[in-house]
Design a protein around this motif. Structure first.
Motif, short mmCIF file in Angstrom:
data_model
loop_
_atom_site.label_atom_id
_atom_site.label_comp_id
_atom_site.label_asym_id
_atom_site.label_seq_id
_atom_site.Cartn_x
_atom_site.Cartn_y
_atom_site.Cartn_z
N SER A 29 0.85 -1.18 0.00
CA SER A 29 0.00 0.00 0.00
C SER A 29 0.89 1.23 0.00
CB SER A 29 -0.92 -0.01 1.23
OG SER A 29 -0.12 -0.01 2.42
N TYR A 32 3.06 1.32 4.78
CA TYR A 32 2.92 0.00 5.37
C TYR A 32 4.06 -0.27 6.34
CZ TYR A 32 6.17 -0.94 1.55
OH TYR A 32 7.23 -0.89 0.69
N GLY A 98 2.45 -5.14 5.75
CA GLY A 98 1.04 -4.82 5.75
C GLY A 98 0.72 -3.56 6.51
N SER A 100 -2.73 -3.39 8.14
CA SER A 100 -4.10 -3.68 8.59
C SER A 100 -4.38 -3.25 10.01
CB SER A 100 -4.36 -5.19 8.46
OG SER A 100 -4.27 -5.59 7.11
N GLY A 101 -3.38 -2.82 10.73
CA GLY A 101 -3.58 -2.41 12.11
C GLY A 101 -2.44 -1.54 12.57
N GLY A 108 -1.87 -9.78 13.17
CA GLY A 108 -3.04 -9.28 12.45
C GLY A 108 -2.79 -8.01 11.66
N THR A 109 -1.69 -7.36 11.92
CA THR A 109 -1.36 -6.12 11.22
C THR A 109 -0.87 -6.38 9.80
OG1 THR A 109 -0.85 -4.95 13.25
CG2 THR A 109 0.24 -4.14 11.28
N TYR A 110 -0.47 -7.61 9.54
CA TYR A 110 0.24 -7.92 8.30
C TYR A 110 -0.58 -8.85 7.39
CZ TYR A 110 3.80 -5.96 11.23
OH TYR A 110 4.50 -5.11 12.06
N GLU A 111 -0.74 -8.42 6.14
CA GLU A 111 -1.48 -9.22 5.17
C GLU A 111 -0.59 -10.17 4.38
OE1 GLU A 111 -1.87 -5.64 5.97
OE2 GLU A 111 -2.40 -5.17 3.88
N TYR A 112 0.68 -9.86 4.31
CA TYR A 112 1.58 -10.62 3.45
C TYR A 112 2.71 -11.21 4.27
CZ TYR A 112 -0.99 -7.95 0.01
OH TYR A 112 -1.99 -7.38 -0.73
#
Length: 123
Positions: A29, A32, A98, A100-101, A108-112
């Protein structure tokens, strides 16, 4: 799709230095976070260190004095400098990216996630 590929793991003697790298194929993004986690056999995934888009760093308390997280200016490559590793540092080290948080130590903060690189520290 963002791919993360770690490298630099292997067998190292306690007290020696090791540098892990993580190359990102794209940016998740506009802003990140990047982080290292590790997981030893039979144990839960453990936060190691993180660096934000603004280059602020956070470490697991027990590792702050021995490990250093850094990245290149473009945030395309993440590094973990392991100084004086100990046998207890033996683990699979994974990088994550990521936004995400806000809790950089949370998975949970990381998408990848990368596949991980094995680090084995011998005594």
């Amino acid at each position: 799709q963002v791919q993360l590929v770690e490298s630099g793991g292997g067998l190292v003697q306690a007290g020696a230095s090791l540098r892990l790298s993580c190359a990102a194929s794209a940016r998740p993004s506009a802003h990140y976070n990047l982080a290292w986690f590790r997981q030893a056999p039979g144990k839960e995934r453990e936060f190691v260190a993180a660096i934000t888009w603004g280059s602020a760093t956070t470490y697991a308390g027990s590792l702050k004095c021995r490990f250093i997280i850094s990245s290149d200016d473009a945030k395309d490559t993440l590094f973990l400098h392991m100084n004086s590793p100990e046998p207890e540092d033996t683990s699979v080290y994974c990088c994550a990216a990521g936004a995400s948080g806000r809790i950089v130590s949370s998975t949970g903060t990381y998408e990848y996630w990368g596949q991980g690189t094995q680090v084995t520290v011998s005594s």
